[in-house]
Scaffold this active site. Sequence first.
Site, short mmCIF file in Angstrom:
data_model
loop_
_atom_site.label_atom_id
_atom_site.label_comp_id
_atom_site.label_asym_id
_atom_site.label_seq_id
_atom_site.Cartn_x
_atom_site.Cartn_y
_atom_site.Cartn_z
N GLY A 176 0.78 -1.12 -0.15
CA GLY A 176 0.10 0.03 0.02
C GLY A 176 0.87 1.25 0.05
O GLY A 176 2.03 1.16 0.57
N ALA A 177 0.37 2.44 -0.43
CA ALA A 177 0.87 3.52 -0.44
C ALA A 177 0.05 4.76 0.31
O ALA A 177 -0.19 5.82 -0.25
CB ALA A 177 1.38 3.98 -1.83
N LYS A 226 2.12 -0.44 22.81
CA LYS A 226 1.44 0.17 21.59
C LYS A 226 -0.06 -0.37 21.74
O LYS A 226 -0.86 0.77 21.47
CB LYS A 226 2.28 0.25 20.50
CG LYS A 226 1.38 0.59 19.10
CD LYS A 226 1.22 1.99 19.09
CE LYS A 226 0.45 2.47 17.76
NZ LYS A 226 0.80 2.23 16.51
N ASN A 239 -1.66 -2.00 14.11
CA ASN A 239 -2.18 -2.05 15.25
C ASN A 239 -2.62 -3.28 15.91
O ASN A 239 -3.03 -4.22 15.18
CB ASN A 239 -3.22 -0.96 15.67
CG ASN A 239 -2.95 0.43 15.20
OD1 ASN A 239 -1.67 1.13 15.47
ND2 ASN A 239 -3.73 1.16 14.47
N GLY A 291 2.29 3.27 5.00
CA GLY A 291 3.03 2.65 3.84
C GLY A 291 3.64 4.01 3.00
O GLY A 291 4.89 3.95 2.89
#
Length: 309
Positions: free
Chosen positions: A7-8, A185, A102, A12
């Site tokens: 992905g972009a 996290k 996450n 990413g």
Amino acid sequence: MRILVLGAGGVGGYFGGRLVEKGEDVTFLVRPNRKKQLEEKGLVISSVHGDMIVQPKMITASENAGTFDLVLFSTKSYHLHDAIKDVKPFVGEHTVILPLLNGISHVTTLKEAFGDSNLIGGLCFIETTLNHDGEVVQTSKAARLVYGEFMNKDTDRIHKIKKAFSGTKADFVLSEQIERDMWHKFMFITVMSGVTSLMRAPIGPIRESEGGRTIIRQLFEECANIMHAHDAPINENIVDEHMKSIDALGYEMKSSMQRDMEKGSSIESDHLQGYLLKLAKAKHLSVQLLEIIYQNLKVYEKMHVENHF
């Protein structure tokens, strides 16, 4: 090192873009529409750490590009199974999988798909989104990607990754306790996304409202109790540490879940709050705040995702 970024989008696109900016051999695995958009406009990053625009190398899932040395999984949890299917043709025997999702439950899924030995740990802290023009907009100082071998193994591959990640405008950090960092996290994003989505506000107004910090702390304590009950490797003083982090956040800081809800998009309720709730029920723990937050998210999903309200 050949690096494939899944992905972009906000995550990413940002970290992959910074690696491209440095000069690393990075390819983005994208959908046809996103590929067309990037071919026309380039990968544009608007950031407090410096703007940039590059013409990235890209492939779609149907193309043949051989195998890569490192794959950055920067997808949402609800796209994980499709992403695994798309990535598999580009994964070889020695390909390293670095997930930036996450939560924690995806680790098991990825190990089942690619094998224990191919997976390392990872997470990121960044406030970023795609605007209407498909540009990556990064608005706060936090732009940190943390990675490391499970069990703190000292391997040749982690040193090669460290070398590839060095010298960029993003903060790539090699962790000696990545499993602990991922659980920390997980706790932080569960609370941060939970309270901001419940109260429909950035963290500042919540934090400064009467009783706001008390509710935030209580939710952290619920999450910590669940994790302790399941022997997760978290620090004893993690609630105090996370409260300091909450206080240090900018007044207008929003969670990505809150931003997704504002857009009427899908959210990661089951992967975050829902997974912790399952752990709590398995140990018969009382987690009233977490239950309220999860119920709020499930109502949102019914109204906005299923019925497009």
